[in-house]
Design a protein around this motif. Structure first.
Motif, PDB file in Angstrom:
ATOM      1  N   THR A  16       0.826  -1.206   0.000  1.00 16.67           N
ATOM      2  CA  THR A  16       0.000   0.000   0.000  1.00 16.67           C
ATOM      3  C   THR A  16       0.859   1.254   0.000  1.00 16.67           C
ATOM      4  OG1 THR A  16      -0.179  -0.122   2.405  1.00 16.67           O
ATOM      5  CG2 THR A  16      -1.967  -1.098   1.121  1.00 16.67           C
ATOM      6  N   GLY A  17       1.927   1.276   0.758  1.00 11.06           N
ATOM      7  CA  GLY A  17       2.793   2.442   0.789  1.00 11.06           C
ATOM      8  C   GLY A  17       3.470   2.675  -0.547  1.00 11.06           C
ATOM      9  N   LEU A  18       3.898   1.596  -1.178  1.00  5.87           N
ATOM     10  CA  LEU A  18       4.552   1.704  -2.475  1.00  5.87           C
ATOM     11  C   LEU A  18       3.589   2.254  -3.521  1.00  5.87           C
ATOM     12  CD1 LEU A  18       6.967   1.178  -4.328  1.00  5.87           C
ATOM     13  CD2 LEU A  18       6.102  -1.148  -4.635  1.00  5.87           C
ATOM     14  N   LYS A  19       2.359   1.773  -3.510  1.00  7.13           N
ATOM     15  CA  LYS A  19       1.369   2.252  -4.468  1.00  7.13           C
ATOM     16  C   LYS A  19       1.150   3.756  -4.320  1.00  7.13           C
ATOM     17  CE  LYS A  19      -1.287  -2.029  -4.578  1.00  7.13           C
ATOM     18  NZ  LYS A  19      -2.552  -2.667  -4.177  1.00  7.13           N
ATOM     19  N   GLU A  20       1.044   4.204  -3.084  1.00  2.60           N
ATOM     20  CA  GLU A  20       0.810   5.627  -2.836  1.00  2.60           C
ATOM     21  C   GLU A  20       1.999   6.472  -3.286  1.00  2.60           C
ATOM     22  OE1 GLU A  20      -2.003   7.080  -1.964  1.00  2.60           O
ATOM     23  OE2 GLU A  20      -2.886   5.084  -2.045  1.00  2.60           O
ATOM     24  N   ARG A  21       3.210   6.000  -3.016  1.00  2.00           N
ATOM     25  CA  ARG A  21       4.403   6.763  -3.420  1.00  2.00           C
ATOM     26  C   ARG A  21       4.491   6.863  -4.934  1.00  2.00           C
ATOM     27  NH1 ARG A  21       8.040   3.763   0.674  1.00  2.00           N
ATOM     28  NH2 ARG A  21       7.974   2.312  -1.053  1.00  2.00           N
ATOM     29  N   VAL A  22       4.213   5.760  -5.630  1.00  2.00           N
ATOM     30  CA  VAL A  22       4.256   5.781  -7.092  1.00  2.00           C
ATOM     31  C   VAL A  22       3.192   6.723  -7.627  1.00  2.00           C
ATOM     32  CG1 VAL A  22       3.837   4.393  -9.156  1.00  2.00           C
ATOM     33  CG2 VAL A  22       5.300   3.510  -7.338  1.00  2.00           C
ATOM     34  N   ARG A  23       1.993   6.656  -7.059  1.00  2.00           N
ATOM     35  CA  ARG A  23       0.909   7.530  -7.499  1.00  2.00           C
ATOM     36  C   ARG A  23       1.272   9.000  -7.290  1.00  2.00           C
ATOM     37  NH1 ARG A  23      -3.315   4.965  -5.044  1.00  2.00           N
ATOM     38  NH2 ARG A  23      -3.382   3.508  -6.754  1.00  2.00           N
ATOM     39  N   GLU A  24       1.892   9.324  -6.144  1.00  2.00           N
ATOM     40  CA  GLU A  24       2.305  10.706  -5.875  1.00  2.00           C
ATOM     41  C   GLU A  24       3.368  11.169  -6.863  1.00  2.00           C
ATOM     42  OE1 GLU A  24       3.585  10.925  -1.837  1.00  2.00           O
ATOM     43  OE2 GLU A  24       1.582  10.546  -1.031  1.00  2.00           O
ATOM     44  N   GLN A  25       4.327  10.291  -7.168  1.00  2.00           N
ATOM     45  CA  GLN A  25       5.366  10.666  -8.120  1.00  2.00           C
ATOM     46  C   GLN A  25       4.779  10.914  -9.503  1.00  2.00           C
ATOM     47  OE1 GLN A  25       8.466   7.696  -8.048  1.00  2.00           O
ATOM     48  NE2 GLN A  25       9.890   9.203  -7.236  1.00  2.00           N
ATOM     49  N   ILE A  26       3.830  10.103  -9.887  1.00  2.00           N
ATOM     50  CA  ILE A  26       3.198  10.293 -11.195  1.00  2.00           C
ATOM     51  C   ILE A  26       2.454  11.618 -11.228  1.00  2.00           C
ATOM     52  CG2 ILE A  26       1.347   9.436 -12.690  1.00  2.00           C
ATOM     53  CD1 ILE A  26       2.238   6.611 -11.957  1.00  2.00           C
ATOM     54  N   GLN A  27       1.765  11.958 -10.151  1.00  2.00           N
ATOM     55  CA  GLN A  27       0.996  13.188 -10.116  1.00  2.00           C
ATOM     56  C   GLN A  27       1.891  14.419 -10.042  1.00  2.00           C
ATOM     57  OE1 GLN A  27      -2.132  13.239 -10.844  1.00  2.00           O
ATOM     58  NE2 GLN A  27      -2.177  11.006 -10.880  1.00  2.00           N
ATOM     59  N   GLN A  28       3.115  14.296  -9.504  1.00  2.00           N
ATOM     60  CA  GLN A  28       4.032  15.430  -9.431  1.00  2.00           C
ATOM     61  C   GLN A  28       4.553  15.814 -10.796  1.00  2.00           C
ATOM     62  OE1 GLN A  28       7.095  14.341  -6.696  1.00  2.00           O
ATOM     63  NE2 GLN A  28       5.857  14.805  -4.886  1.00  2.00           N
ATOM     64  N   ASP A  29       4.573  14.885 -11.702  1.00  2.00           N
ATOM     65  CA  ASP A  29       5.061  15.149 -13.053  1.00  2.00           C
ATOM     66  C   ASP A  29       4.082  16.095 -13.748  1.00  2.00           C
ATOM     67  OD1 ASP A  29       6.341  15.059 -15.457  1.00  2.00           O
ATOM     68  OD2 ASP A  29       5.651  13.058 -15.992  1.00  2.00           O
ATOM     69  N   ASP A  30       4.569  17.240 -14.187  1.00  2.00           N
ATOM     70  CA  ASP A  30       3.682  18.245 -14.774  1.00  2.00           C
ATOM     71  C   ASP A  30       3.639  18.166 -16.299  1.00  2.00           C
ATOM     72  OD1 ASP A  30       6.243  19.097 -15.214  1.00  2.00           O
ATOM     73  OD2 ASP A  30       5.901  21.176 -14.621  1.00  2.00           O
ATOM     74  N   SER A  31       4.115  17.096 -16.874  1.00  2.00           N
ATOM     75  CA  SER A  31       4.121  16.982 -18.322  1.00  2.00           C
ATOM     76  C   SER A  31       2.707  16.736 -18.846  1.00  2.00           C
ATOM     77  CB  SER A  31       5.033  15.840 -18.766  1.00  2.00           C
ATOM     78  OG  SER A  31       4.465  14.606 -18.412  1.00  2.00           O
ATOM     79  N   GLN A  32       2.539  16.989 -20.112  1.00  2.00           N
ATOM     80  CA  GLN A  32       1.246  16.792 -20.752  1.00  2.00           C
ATOM     81  C   GLN A  32       1.143  15.426 -21.419  1.00  2.00           C
ATOM     82  OE1 GLN A  32      -1.236  18.976 -20.371  1.00  2.00           O
ATOM     83  NE2 GLN A  32       0.205  20.052 -19.037  1.00  2.00           N
ATOM     84  N   ARG A  33       2.171  14.619 -21.239  1.00  2.00           N
ATOM     85  CA  ARG A  33       2.153  13.287 -21.838  1.00  2.00           C
ATOM     86  C   ARG A  33       1.152  12.396 -21.121  1.00  2.00           C
ATOM     87  NH1 ARG A  33       6.756  10.335 -21.140  1.00  2.00           N
ATOM     88  NH2 ARG A  33       7.394  11.574 -19.380  1.00  2.00           N
ATOM     89  N   PRO A  34       0.594  11.415 -21.838  1.00  2.00           N
ATOM     90  CA  PRO A  34      -0.306  10.455 -21.191  1.00  2.00           C
ATOM     91  C   PRO A  34       0.455   9.666 -20.124  1.00  2.00           C
ATOM     92  CG  PRO A  34      -0.431  10.244 -23.577  1.00  2.00           C
ATOM     93  CD  PRO A  34       0.688  11.183 -23.273  1.00  2.00           C
ATOM     94  N   ARG A  35      -0.202   9.429 -19.002  1.00  2.00           N
ATOM     95  CA  ARG A  35       0.452   8.723 -17.896  1.00  2.00           C
ATOM     96  C   ARG A  35      -0.013   7.287 -17.768  1.00  2.00           C
ATOM     97  NH1 ARG A  35      -0.779  13.790 -14.520  1.00  2.00           N
ATOM     98  NH2 ARG A  35       1.049  15.046 -14.914  1.00  2.00           N
ATOM     99  N   THR A  36      -1.182   7.007 -18.269  1.00  2.00           N
ATOM    100  CA  THR A  36      -1.727   5.653 -18.141  1.00  2.00           C
ATOM    101  C   THR A  36      -2.089   5.113 -19.521  1.00  2.00           C
ATOM    102  OG1 THR A  36      -3.999   6.418 -17.923  1.00  2.00           O
ATOM    103  CG2 THR A  36      -2.718   6.204 -15.881  1.00  2.00           C
ATOM    104  N   ILE A  37      -2.313   3.816 -19.582  1.00  2.00           N
ATOM    105  CA  ILE A  37      -2.704   3.203 -20.854  1.00  2.00           C
ATOM    106  C   ILE A  37      -4.059   3.740 -21.297  1.00  2.00           C
ATOM    107  CG2 ILE A  37      -3.381   1.015 -21.919  1.00  2.00           C
ATOM    108  CD1 ILE A  37      -1.201  -0.315 -20.288  1.00  2.00           C
ATOM    109  N   GLY A  38      -4.929   4.006 -20.336  1.00  2.00           N
ATOM    110  CA  GLY A  38      -6.234   4.579 -20.670  1.00  2.00           C
ATOM    111  C   GLY A  38      -6.095   5.931 -21.357  1.00  2.00           C
TER     112      GLY A  38
END
Length: 127
Positions: free
Chosen positions: A46-68
């Motif tokens: 659970t901690g790892l998932k949250e850290r990865v999610r936070e890192q992804i959200q910190q990225d301010d790029s306009q590139r797609p982040r998920t397969i969706g």
């Protein structure tokens, strides 16, 4: 009574002959590992998932982040392959830029660490 004991011993003996030693040892080792390893899969991830999610959200790029997001972008530009290629080119350039920035940052940190280690080693030699 003696007949019962001898029959029991012969049955146990035939059972042990039927088992292969390698298979038996493999089962014992796996059982030992399973019983002695302290794994809590639900709690540790659970901690790892949250850290990865936070890192992804910190990225301010306009590139797609998920397969969706990639699939949504592909559907939006389905009829225009030129526009799709242009977006892919822009996103690739941004990705390489981010990768290069991370590479430079890592190289600088490594160089600083090596310099500090060399300085400490020099001090130890002098003492």
């Amino acid at each position: 009574m003696i007949n019962l004991i001898s029959r029991t011993i012969s049955q146990i003996s035939s059972l042990l002959k039927g088992l292969q030693i390698k298979g038996f040892l493999a089962i014992v080792i796996v059982g030992f590992l399973v019983l002695t390893t302290n794994v809590a899969p639900g709690q540790s991830n659970t901690g790892l998932k949250e850290r990865v999610r936070e890192q992804i959200q910190q990225d301010d790029s306009q590139r797609p982040r998920t397969i969706g997001e990639w699939n949504k972008e592909a559907r939006e530009t389905k009829g225009a392959p030129g526009e799709r290629l242009k977006k892919i080119g822009e996103e690739s350039a941004e990705a390489f830029k981010q990768f290069g920035a991370g590479y430079v940052e890592g190289a600088e940190k490594t160089a600083n660490d090596v310099g500090e280690s060399a300085a400490q080693t020099g001090k130890k030699i002098l003492n």
